[in-house]
Design an enzyme around this catalytic site. Structure first.
Site, PDB file in Angstrom:
ATOM      1  CG  ASP A 321      -1.984  -1.018   1.191  1.00 35.79           C
ATOM      2  OD1 ASP A 321      -2.575  -1.162   0.119  1.00 35.79           O
ATOM      3  OD2 ASP A 321      -2.228  -1.670   2.210  1.00 35.79           O
ATOM      4  CG  ASP A 593      -4.688  -0.672   6.110  1.00 37.63           C
ATOM      5  OD1 ASP A 593      -5.598  -1.099   5.368  1.00 37.63           O
ATOM      6  OD2 ASP A 593      -4.255   0.485   6.041  1.00 37.63           O
ATOM      7  CG  ASP A 597      -6.620  -4.647   2.965  1.00 35.32           C
ATOM      8  OD1 ASP A 597      -7.051  -4.512   1.816  1.00 35.32           O
ATOM      9  OD2 ASP A 597      -6.179  -3.709   3.649  1.00 35.32           O
TER      10      ASP A 597
END
Length: 857
Positions: A321, A593, A597
């Site tokens: 990310d 997170d 996910d």
């Protein structure tokens, strides 16, 4: 629940109050039943095959009347048990520390500030914030909440989430599972919404504590490498059993074929079995994995699943990310746009008074934020609001908050409704520009103009939010944001600085053959700008989430092969990306997170959860947890994973090599009709060197200098490659041949008498000890010379060498040692000759490393 419990909003506990309550009530955890006592550890150690062989040998010596040898052998058994016990406890303590790190975390208010702490440190009276994906750390009463739904199946068995409401101070909270109750329970999972709650029960006083259920434990499953080692140990055990029978029979038949000969033959056969059995393999693997996980935790990386350590060295793709991993996650407002007019804000604290056209934009952006936010973007907006609107009528501390319409995948916008004391009540919305434009129902040409402004700012690496306003009559709020009549105000652009270490870390990944893939919800222009800044490969090739959804499986598999930037992605699309990369044969590490996910983290070869901002669900689905959300931590984890696997291979190679001469010195003299060179007491002595060497010296060895310049390891290839096994056998065989020559020359030169036998045995055993030291030193590195490695610090090496030489001196130069080991004292010149021969045995390997430094790497 008694109404005396105060749930009024507060600044939370002070640090002093929290410390006092923690001392009074103890930590917020259930009593552990998994910790092994010393008796249980010792019983498990005594089941080891090597110790059983030693006990059998000691008993046989007692039967034969050799009390000194029996007592010394049994004494050595206790020494080996002591060493193994220390290793086991060290491993267990490391795992216990990791369990503490893996416990759920809590966001609590201390000294007026929101701080994230370990769940075990939560105390009665703490005010804690709960958000989607959090595991509730303690029983608590809700002070406030918005759309809060909790999965209480851990307590009730019902999988349907229940809705929660704040406590009114009157209603009875009731038992777990009911709708509209104000109590949240330890161990349950927040599946939607958010809220704040005041803790009233911790540890054994919680509902889950009362019924005695265990929440979670660190996964200590042994890695797939264990299967390979188990097969090798099994095969070598079978070989050892066969050779034990051969040695016993040959010895007895060639030495009188009587009872004494058979007893002595059986002892020789047991020594042969002890020499062949590589009982250190499982111990080494367990210790290296546990200590490796502990070392990684010291570098802010928590290992929740041990196989991840092995897989790290094979990773070919790191999917990360952008926000908080590649960037600092410290948002700051850098640009405002209203009706095509821009206002640049160079840095925090430099905005100054706002021109009139921008007042309304900042005013409604602030109204669309939480009053006390945790989100970095909202904090940045509030900071610029306080800085630019202080003392004006555009800050509304007297307005009352009515309702929040949260973000959803269908509409990436958040709306707040406010009650105004005079006039119509107000509504403020902020979110993705296209979502805000959708709410405002603008004409296509108007949308095109605004989206061009968005793209221009996105191409400068800025994250852009749209802001809109509406009014309502205050009678009743609609169910959907679309039911308001919104007016578009303008755009707010924020910047998140790149972490200073990212570019160098990505370059390291490129050298290591690991492709870095950036996943972001930003626009393609923003993503490309950041990709160029951090040095990603092919930054101009971008795939968006919508494009990914439109691809077939075959097309996706082909496109993901060289694309390193994925923009406008939502969490659910990560799973498809992981599956496409895996289908292409990549070994995938994926960061995440959020709750959404979790499937991608579970499906990736290595799931990596963010420890600082990640949800507990993401942490529980991941193999690794970054305690510090920094891309550098991931690269460190890859480096350490490679180091751990390298050191395991070195230790295994050393074990295999050193067992060759031990086994050979038990077998060859029997076949040649020579006196025995090694007896059980000698082998036990060698075990005192081998075990600490494997578990201490190689485990603490630093990584090779080229460890991040190699391509990832192919997981399909065996750990014990043919080249590694052949090299280890050749190392051991060269030592065996040299010692046989030393023994034979010395024995026959001195008349093949009993005195010559003891002298030759002493010289051969001294040579074996120095050859063992040489093996340790040469296997510390498979790319650098033994001499150059002496300059690389590893205190364990010198301790093992000093202890080995000290014990050798006791066996050679004390009357008791000479009698027990059946050796005579060696002249200093003979010791030097033995040392020279021992080190000469590995010279060929030193030459081989110099000529082909990458052959075994």
């Amino acid at each position: 629940m008694k109404s005396s419990i105060d749930t009024a909003p507060s600044q939370g506990l002070t640090s002093e109050e929290a410390a006092l309550r923690l001392k009074q009530d103890g930590p917020n955890e259930l009593p552990s039943s998994g910790k092994r006592g010393w008796i249980r550890v010792l019983l498990e150690i005594l089941r080891e095959p090597m110790l059983l062989l030693l006990l059998i040998c000691g008993s046989l010596y007692l039967i034969l009347g050799d009390k000194e040898e029996a007592l010394m052998l049994l004494g050595f058994v206790f020494v080996v048990i002591g060493i193994t016990y220390v290793q086991e406890k060290k491993t267990e303590n490391a795992l216990e520390a990791l369990r503490d790190l893996s416990s759920p975390r809590a966001l609590v208010r201390r000294d007026g500030e929101w701080v994230r702490i370990a769940g075990r440190d939560v105390v009665r009276g703490d005010i804690m914030m709960l958000s989607e994906g959090d595991r509730v750390p303690a029983d608590a009463l809700l002070v406030s909440c918005t759309n809060l739904n909790v999965d209480e199946s851990l307590l009730t068995g019902e999988s349907v989430p229940v809705r929660k409401e704040p406590w009114d101070g009157v209603a009875e909270p009731g038992r777990p599972g009911g709708e509209g109750l104000p109590t949240v329970y330890s161990g349950t999972l927040v599946v939607a919404g958010q809220g704040t709650a005041k803790v009233h029960g911790i540890g054994a006083q919680t509902e889950i504590g009362k019924i005695g259920k265990a929440l979670q434990s660190l996964d200590t499953e042994k890695p797939p490498l264990q299967r390979e080692i188990s097969h090798l140990v099994r095969d070598m055990a079978m070989v050892g059993l066969g050779l034990c029978i051969v040695v016993t029979v040959v010895y007895a038949v060639t030495r009188g074929n009587n009872l004494i000969a058979w007893q002595r033959g059986f002892l020789s056969g047991l020594a042969m079995a002890m020499g062949v059995l590589p009982e250190e393999f499982p111990v080494v693997l367990t210790i290296f994995m546990a200590m490796g996980a502990w070392r990684m935790s010291q570098n802010q990386v928590l290992t929740r699943h041990m196989p991840a350590i092995e897989t790290l060295g094979s990773a070919t793709v790191l999917c990360v990310d952008k926000t908080g991993t590649l960037t600092l996650n410290r948002m700051a407002v850098r640009r405002l746009a209203v009706n095509g007019e821009y206002l640049h804000i160079p840095a925090a604290g430099t905005a100054g008074p706002l021109p009139d056209p921008f007042h309304e934009l900042v005013e409604y952006a602030v109204l669309a934020c939480d009053v006390d936010p945790f989100d970095p973007m909202e904090r940045a907006i509030l900071d610029v609001g306080k800085e630019t609107l202080a003392g004006t009528e555009h800050l509304h501390n007297d307005w009352s908050f009515q309702r929040e319409y949260p973000l959803s995948r269908q509409l990436l916008a958040l709306t707040h409704a406010w009650q105004v004391h005079s006039g119509d009540d107000r509504v403020a919305a902020k979110g993705a520009p296209e979502a805000i434009l959708d709410l405002c129902h603008l004409l296509p040409e108007e949308q095109a103009v605004i989206m061009k402004q968005v793209m221009d700012m996105a191409n400068d690496g800025l994250r852009v939010l749209g802001v809109a306003r509406a009014t309502y009559d205050g009678q009743s709020l609609p169910d959907s944001q679309h039911d308001f009549d919104f007016t578009f105000i303008g755009l707010v652009a924020l910047a998140d600085p790149i972490r200073p270490t990212v570019r160098a870390a990505i370059e390291q990944c490129h050298h290591a053959g690991v492709r870095v893939v950036m996943i972001t919800g930003d626009y393609p222009g923003t993503a490309q700008s950041i990709a160029r800044e951090i040095g990603l490969q092919n930054p101009d090739r971008v795939v968006t989430g919508s494009e990914l959804d439109a691809m077939s499986e075959d097309e996706m598999k082909q496109r993901v092969g060289d694309v390193c930037v994925f923009a406008r992605m939502v969490p659910e699309q990560k799973l498809g990306l992981v599956q496409a990369l895996k289908a292409k044969g990549e070994i995938v590490a994926m960061t995440g997170d959020g709750v959404n996910d979790a499937p991608a983290l579970k499906n990736a070869h290595i799931g990596i959860a963010m420890g600082e901002r990640g949800t507990d669900v993401a942490r529980e689905s991941a193999a690794l947890v970054l305690l510090k959300d920094d891309f550098g931590s991931i690269v460190t984890a890859v480096r350490m994973g490679r180091r751990i696997f390298d050191n395991i291979r070195k230790a295994m190679g050393y074990i295999l090599a050193v067992h060759v001469p031990i086994a050979g010195l038990c077998l060859v003299p029997v076949l040649l009709g020579w006196p025995l060179i090694l007896m059980p007491v000698h082998i036990v002595f060698l075990e005192l060197i081998i075990d600490p060497t494997c578990s201490i010296v190689f485990e603490s060895e630093a990584e090779e200098s080229n460890i991040m310049d190699r391509p990832p390891r192919d997981p399909a290839k065996p750990t014990f490659s043919g080249k590694l096994v052949l090299t280890s056998i050749l190392q051991g065989a060269s030592i065996l041949v040299a010692i046989l020559v030393v023994f034979g020359v010395s024995y026959f030169q001195h008349g093949a008498s009993p005195e010559a036998e003891m002298n030759a045995r002493g010289l051969a055993f001294t040579t074996l000890i120095f050859a063992n030291i040489a093996l340790i030193l040469t296997n510390r590195s498979w790319t650098r010379s033994m001499v150059s490695m002496l300059r690389q610090p590893n205190r364990s090496v010198w301790w093992v060498i000093l202890i080995a030489i000290g014990l050798l001196a006791l066996t050679l130069y004390t009357t008791f040692g000479e009698r027990l080991f059946q050796m005579t004292a060696q002249h200093p010149l003979d010791v030097l000759i033995a040392a020279a021969v021992g080190f000469a045995c590995v010279l060929w390997f030193e030459v081989y490393k110099a000529l082909k430094p990458k052959a075994l790497a």
